[in-house]
Design a protein around this motif. Sequence first.
Motif, PDB file in Angstrom:
ATOM      1  N   ILE A 171       0.848  -1.200   0.000  1.00 32.38           N
ATOM      2  CA  ILE A 171       0.000   0.000   0.000  1.00 32.38           C
ATOM      3  C   ILE A 171       0.881   1.246   0.000  1.00 32.38           C
ATOM      4  N   ALA A 172       1.959   1.220   0.808  1.00 33.59           N
ATOM      5  CA  ALA A 172       2.895   2.342   0.843  1.00 33.59           C
ATOM      6  C   ALA A 172       3.486   2.583  -0.540  1.00 33.59           C
ATOM      7  N   ALA A 173       3.870   1.494  -1.225  1.00 33.18           N
ATOM      8  CA  ALA A 173       4.445   1.620  -2.569  1.00 33.18           C
ATOM      9  C   ALA A 173       3.400   2.125  -3.565  1.00 33.18           C
ATOM     10  N   GLY A 174       2.157   1.622  -3.454  1.00 33.19           N
ATOM     11  CA  GLY A 174       1.103   2.017  -4.368  1.00 33.19           C
ATOM     12  C   GLY A 174       0.741   3.491  -4.260  1.00 33.19           C
ATOM     13  N   LEU A 175       0.867   4.053  -3.043  1.00 33.13           N
ATOM     14  CA  LEU A 175       0.516   5.454  -2.819  1.00 33.13           C
ATOM     15  C   LEU A 175       1.738   6.373  -2.803  1.00 33.13           C
ATOM     16  N   ALA A 176       2.923   5.813  -3.062  1.00 28.11           N
ATOM     17  CA  ALA A 176       4.176   6.579  -2.940  1.00 28.11           C
ATOM     18  C   ALA A 176       4.193   7.825  -3.807  1.00 28.11           C
ATOM     19  N   ALA A 177       3.691   7.720  -5.042  1.00 23.27           N
ATOM     20  CA  ALA A 177       3.734   8.857  -5.971  1.00 23.27           C
ATOM     21  C   ALA A 177       2.468   9.698  -5.923  1.00 23.27           C
ATOM     22  N   ARG A 178       1.635   9.444  -4.890  1.00 22.77           N
ATOM     23  CA  ARG A 178       0.391  10.185  -4.718  1.00 22.77           C
ATOM     24  C   ARG A 178      -0.481  10.137  -5.979  1.00 22.77           C
ATOM     25  N   PRO A 179      -0.862   8.929  -6.401  1.00 22.76           N
ATOM     26  CA  PRO A 179      -1.663   8.795  -7.626  1.00 22.76           C
ATOM     27  C   PRO A 179      -3.074   9.341  -7.434  1.00 22.76           C
ATOM     28  N   GLN A 180      -3.757   9.592  -8.536  1.00 26.41           N
ATOM     29  CA  GLN A 180      -5.162  10.020  -8.488  1.00 26.41           C
ATOM     30  C   GLN A 180      -6.097   8.817  -8.377  1.00 26.41           C
ATOM     31  N   LEU A 181      -5.626   7.667  -8.892  1.00 31.94           N
ATOM     32  CA  LEU A 181      -6.425   6.438  -8.854  1.00 31.94           C
ATOM     33  C   LEU A 181      -5.567   5.308  -8.301  1.00 31.94           C
ATOM     34  N   LEU A 182      -6.122   4.543  -7.381  1.00 34.81           N
ATOM     35  CA  LEU A 182      -5.435   3.370  -6.841  1.00 34.81           C
ATOM     36  C   LEU A 182      -6.230   2.123  -7.196  1.00 34.81           C
ATOM     37  N   ILE A 183      -5.587   1.197  -7.911  1.00 35.44           N
ATOM     38  CA  ILE A 183      -6.209  -0.098  -8.227  1.00 35.44           C
ATOM     39  C   ILE A 183      -5.778  -1.090  -7.159  1.00 35.44           C
TER      40      ILE A 183
END
Length: 589
Positions: A171-183
């Motif tokens: 989850i930390a890696a998935g949100l690292a770049a502050r995306p607009q959409l998370l799958i």
Amino acid sequence: MTAVATERPLLQIRDLHIAFTSGKKDVPAVRGVDLTVYPGQTVAIVGESGSGKSTTAHAIIDLLPGTGHITGGSIEFDGVDLTSLSARKKRAYRGDRIGLVPQDPMSNLNPLYRVGTQIKEVLEVNDVARGKAADRRVVELLEEAGLGDAESRARQYPHEYSGGMRQRALIAAGLAARPQLLIADEPTSALDVTVQKQILDHLDGLTDELGVAVLLITHDLGLAAERADHLVVMYKGQVVESGPALQILQDPQHPYSQRLINSAPSLRSRRLMARERAEVRAEAAETALEHAEEVIGHGEGPESAGSPSSADAASADEFGGQVSAPVIRTTDLTKVFKLPGKGLAKRDFTAVDAVSFELARGTTTAIVGESGSGKSTVARMVLGLLEPTSGTVEFDGVDITTIRSRAQQLAFRRRVQPVFQNPYASLDPMYSIYRSIEEPLRLHGVGTGKERERKIRDLLDKVSLPAAVMSRYPNELSGGQRQRVAIARALALDPEVVVLDEAVSALDVLVQAQILKLLNDLQAELGLSYLFITHDLAVVRQIADQVLVMQQGRVVEQAGSLEVFDSPREEYTKRLLAAIPGRSVELAS
């Protein structure tokens, strides 16, 4: 997280078609999918394995496996059609503007690299931070994901993390770049319900705080009901129903949606399940007593195909308990493991601490608890696969810990059989289905070749599989079919007790419902007694008569199934019940 309908969609998929090349032909996997996600909204795609939900999600970020490719339609993200971009430009969206939390953290974290190094790589690839600034940001991200002592954790390897910790790292890696959409692709399917709730609560908090939209891929209707604003139901590569989550759950229009909801353990009517269990109870108990009388009475009753009375008699000579007594009884069962300590010293770890219970004939006792609670260790001791440190396990009045002769061991193995969590791991990939089921019959010297074949055909019929699967191999079957084969193999020796260790936890909700119904039907028909090990209390409600709740090696609550669900005494049991996905969702009766 609810989107404003007047906003421009963040993600808009229109008439999407995806195929996989097999030989020289395209095999359709996704057909005409439409999907819309607004900023800040959570949309869940639900469906069984093979429905196309993960394929749809992977197409968004250009990560289709193997020969998968888009054959038609559009995927617009923030007004840009991703299908028209070059591979390089598509990569610019991945991680930076669209994040991913994949399903299996152990196969998605490189075991050779420290966790911090892998998250740092995400930051550097997406030009978020570099060098020491990236190191500091890694620690902040791990702290955000709920990991204590984040600086030390960043230096650890994936195998040093628990399953829940690994998922937090993803989850930390998935949100690292502050995306607009998370799958989030089945982000908690391998986790206990309490850990699952912690992870999802934390994910909800983070995405809400950051204003991130979430596309949640899951087969768990309860989870989707609780977490999503909008529900998309997929079946055989197509969207069969789409709309507000609660509306679909309360008034599903498509027959497939109705089947999914009716099969979800956490959403089914408690009264309905109680009535279903009551209907098979008396029949199962009566059949169990008759079967025990035949075996203990030296096989005087009718013989089953390929199961001669001489074998039953030999088994009964070793175990001659009273028919009316519990078939399994454990007393103060304890297991202490020696673990490495400082230097060469060893330290004691008590995995199971003075566990006592009884399993009545023709009934099901469920042992539930989180990972590490000791439930599977109890199962292995009951099966005789692990020697207790102290305490006893009695089968038909005989303490199996005292068994030494090969004849006694064979007699015990014949009457107590296991079904494990992963049927693919427990079935030899080099053995045909026929050979896998025949093996226990051959090892125990049961019947001639022709008698064994008749027995195998009968077993496959009992588990609702065609005889044609005999010539096939495990990799040619679905997960549900493989589990049916594992059950057929367990029944080959006409056991009295079957120990099921997380036997349905890896299955989709529809397949899970089929296997649970099969187990209930077989129990009523054959008088089987089940010891059912699971972390899923929603499943327990469908199959168990008695429930043991374990925490840190001890039994903290023990009662009838209805009592545990309606009037739990212990705070730990209440926490487990509260963590069942979808339990709080009110559906129309």
